[in-house]
Design a protein around this motif. Structure first.
Motif, short mmCIF file in Angstrom:
data_model
loop_
_atom_site.label_atom_id
_atom_site.label_comp_id
_atom_site.label_asym_id
_atom_site.label_seq_id
_atom_site.Cartn_x
_atom_site.Cartn_y
_atom_site.Cartn_z
N ASP A 235 3.13 -0.01 -105.05
CA ASP A 235 4.03 0.62 -106.15
C ASP A 235 4.90 1.45 -105.47
N ASP A 236 4.54 2.40 -104.69
CA ASP A 236 5.48 3.37 -103.82
C ASP A 236 6.33 2.68 -102.73
N LEU A 237 5.74 1.55 -102.24
CA LEU A 237 6.82 1.02 -101.25
C LEU A 237 7.70 0.21 -101.89
N ILE A 238 7.32 -0.35 -103.07
CA ILE A 238 8.35 -1.25 -103.96
C ILE A 238 9.44 -0.31 -104.39
N SER A 239 9.06 0.98 -104.77
CA SER A 239 10.06 2.08 -105.09
C SER A 239 10.99 2.19 -103.84
N LEU A 240 10.48 2.33 -102.66
CA LEU A 240 11.43 2.65 -101.61
C LEU A 240 12.27 1.35 -101.38
N SER A 241 11.74 -0.01 -101.55
CA SER A 241 12.34 -1.12 -101.45
C SER A 241 13.40 -1.26 -102.28
N ASP A 242 13.52 -0.71 -103.35
CA ASP A 242 14.62 -0.68 -104.44
C ASP A 242 15.69 0.19 -104.04
N VAL A 243 15.33 1.25 -103.43
CA VAL A 243 16.34 2.17 -103.00
C VAL A 243 16.89 1.62 -101.84
N PHE A 244 16.50 0.73 -100.82
CA PHE A 244 17.41 -0.02 -99.91
C PHE A 244 18.27 -0.90 -100.43
N GLU A 245 17.58 -1.66 -101.45
CA GLU A 245 18.34 -2.78 -102.27
C GLU A 245 19.58 -2.16 -103.12
N ASN A 246 19.22 -1.31 -103.66
CA ASN A 246 20.52 -0.79 -104.55
C ASN A 246 21.53 0.10 -103.98
N SER A 247 21.31 0.58 -102.79
CA SER A 247 22.12 1.42 -101.78
C SER A 247 22.88 0.93 -100.82
N MET A 248 22.39 -0.07 -100.33
CA MET A 248 23.18 -0.83 -99.13
C MET A 248 24.27 -1.80 -99.56
N GLU A 249 25.08 -2.19 -98.92
CA GLU A 249 26.16 -2.95 -99.32
C GLU A 249 26.15 -4.09 -98.60
N PHE A 250 26.43 -5.34 -99.37
CA PHE A 250 26.16 -6.78 -98.71
C PHE A 250 27.44 -6.92 -97.79
N GLU A 251 27.61 -7.70 -96.62
CA GLU A 251 28.37 -7.96 -96.00
C GLU A 251 28.43 -9.57 -95.67
N GLU A 252 29.25 -10.39 -95.76
CA GLU A 252 29.17 -11.69 -95.55
C GLU A 252 30.01 -12.14 -94.12
N SER A 253 29.29 -12.75 -93.24
CA SER A 253 29.95 -13.35 -92.24
C SER A 253 29.03 -14.64 -91.98
N GLY A 254 30.06 -15.70 -91.20
CA GLY A 254 29.43 -16.85 -90.65
C GLY A 254 28.40 -16.63 -89.66
N THR A 255 27.15 -17.58 -89.53
CA THR A 255 26.18 -17.59 -88.58
C THR A 255 26.61 -18.42 -87.28
N ASN A 256 26.65 -17.78 -86.34
CA ASN A 256 26.67 -18.67 -85.01
C ASN A 256 25.56 -18.35 -84.04
N ILE A 257 25.20 -19.71 -83.61
CA ILE A 257 24.24 -19.73 -82.56
C ILE A 257 24.77 -20.16 -81.14
N ALA A 258 24.65 -19.57 -80.08
CA ALA A 258 25.07 -20.15 -78.88
C ALA A 258 23.94 -19.73 -77.92
N ASN A 259 23.91 -20.57 -76.71
CA ASN A 259 23.24 -20.45 -75.64
C ASN A 259 23.67 -19.82 -74.25
N ASN A 260 23.16 -18.76 -73.84
CA ASN A 260 23.72 -17.97 -72.74
C ASN A 260 23.29 -18.67 -71.23
N ASN A 261 23.39 -18.35 -70.17
CA ASN A 261 23.39 -18.92 -69.18
C ASN A 261 21.92 -19.03 -68.63
#
Lengths: 296, 173
Positions: A235-261
């Motif tokens: 319950d304590d950890l979930i209350s902390l999880s709620d804080v993360f969830e409610n305070s952070m802002e979502f940012e959308e961008s496309g996923t890219n996968i590449a292969n390096n050398n």
């Protein structure tokens, strides 16, 4: 090895992803091999999933790499150990002291290492997990006093050995509480390594990264939620999880996968959650409250 | 004295067999599948590495966290005896999150690597520019016997998932 049986609903409840964006990574020659339009979408994981959680050592190591500097007075004083009588509080504080040990060894605060290690060993005896410690570990510590790399390695090994011992001996309740205590203490320390919020501070980003770590921790300990002590801690950890969830802002961008050398897949972009000043303050305040309740 | 040594050996053997029986340490041996050069690369074992007894022919899923700033090498193995001709197939997915039109957040695993498309190699190297949750999904071979007779269950093998990390090397000057 513990297998977690978790319902889809629980996955949805606890597995909301928060990711912190991280700028400044340098790239070599990359070959695009796919993008979000061509990645295969698979079903949610089946009914049996194991959840792994990074250790405090890993967090402190990466925070140090990002420029984190030691601060005095952040660890829980060893003198408090005698006041931890209750089984739950003892387990939580075993995790707290283990995280303190990881922090001290990572940041080269070696003078109190032996003192803290002895406390952990004593508490381990009380919790019935003394078998997790090598008989020669005290010799290793004494022989390596002043060598922070060796002490960090010892602290890492002892955390992992304790983890393995608890798993092998079906002490999932104790393991859950220890991991929760370790997580809260680590987050508390890292939050207090930052004086003032800056959007591009890599350590602030690492604090945001702890949301996804918390998700896996909650999923890990869910199996033991029948135990009232674990349930309260959840319950304590979930209350902390709620804080993360409610305070952070979502940012959308496309996923890219590449292969390096070197044949390494490099995954970039993708939707993520960003730290804000409010999120930083709220998380710091909540984790301080939870930590105060554990170490009082 | 001889009796004491004998019982000592029995006790130690019992402890070793018990450790194997619980399949908790198979991942320590996964790197033996790699080439000599790959084994000599400087990787540190990550404490999210796991071992588990898994039914033959079944799927095993593991979720773990990868931090930005590290390169990772993930190697999969079992303790099943060689010779069955079967290989371990696995996929690595990341948890992709998108915002839906109604503003809600949806997440779903997206496969980024399938070793069947890479000659069934038992490992994958990856790095992420954002800290994320990953899902490993392993199809455990249906045949082959566990080397660990103490496992006592013929339809199971010990599966090892070795996760290693190293600091992402800086490029340029």
């Amino acid at each position: 090895m513990k297998t977690i049986r978790i319902s889809q609903a629980a996955i949805v409840s606890f597995a909301t992803i928060f990711l912190a964006s991280c700028g400044g990574s340098e790239e070599g020659e990359l070959t695009d091999i796919t993008d979000e339009d061509t990645t295969t979408v698979v079903e949610e994981p089946g009914s049996q999933v194991d959840y792994a959680v990074p250790t405090p050592n890993e967090l402190f190591e990466i925070v140090k790499l990002q420029g984190g500097e030691e601060r005095v007075g952040l660890v829980n004083p060893v003198e408090k150990k005698d006041s931890y009588v209750d089984h739950k509080i003892k387990c939580l504080n075993f995790g707290v002291y283990s995280a303190d040990l990881a922090y001290m060894s990572c940041f080269g605060i070696g003078t109190d290492f032996l003192k803290y290690f002895k406390v952990i060993e004593e508490m381990g005896d009380d919790l019935g997990i003394s078998g997790a410690f090598d008989k020669d570990i005290m010799d290793r510590i004494e022989n390596n006093e002043g060598d922070s790399d060796s002490l960090f390695s010892i602290s890492n090994d002892s955390y992992y050995d304790s983890y393995m011992y608890l798993e092998e001996n079906d002490k999932g309740v104790e393991l859950s509480l220890i991991m929760a205590g370790g997580y809260i203490e680590s987050l508390f320390i890292v939050c207090n390594l930052v004086d003032k919020y800056k959007a591009d501070d890599l350590i602030v980003e690492k604090i945001g990264d702890q949301k996804v770590v918390l998700e896996n921790l909650l999923d890990f300990i869910l199996e033991y939620a029948d135990d009232p002590n674990v349930s309260e801690t959840m319950d304590d950890l979930i209350s902390l999880s709620d804080v993360f969830e409610n305070s952070m802002e979502f940012e959308e961008s496309g996923t890219n996968i590449a292969n390096n050398n070197e044949g390494t897949l490099i995954l970039s972009g993708g939707g993520s959650f960003k730290m804000t000043e409010k999120a930083f303050k709220d998380i710091k305040s909540k984790v301080t409250e939870l930590r105060t309740n554990i170490i009082k | 004295m001889k009796k004491a040594i004998f019982f000592g050996i029995i006790l130690v053997s019992g402890i070793v067999l018990e450790a194997y029986a619980q399949c908790t340490r198979v991942h320590f041996f996964c790197a033996s599948q790699l080439s000599k050069e790959q084994q000599q690369e400087a990787w540190s074992m990550n404490n999210q590495s796991k071992s588990a007894p898994v039914a033959k022919g079944q799927k095993y899923d593991l979720s773990f966290i990868a931090y930005t700033g590290y390169d990772y090498r993930l190697t999969i193995c079992t303790d099943a005896m060689q010779g069955s001709g079967e290989t371990i197939n696995f996929t690595l997915a990341h948890d992709a999150i998108v915002q839906l039109k109604d503003g809600s957040i949806s997440k779903r695993p997206e496969v980024i690597f399938d070793n069947t498309s890479a000659g069934n190699q038992p490992f994958v190297k990856f790095a992420t520019e954002k800290t994320r949750k990953f899902y490993l999904s392993v199809n455990v071979p249906a045949t082959g016997d566990s080397k660990d007779k103490a496992l006592g269950v013929e339809d199971k093998v010990c599966l090892g998932v070795l996760l290693e990390h190293k600091k992402t090397p800086a490029l340029g000057f």
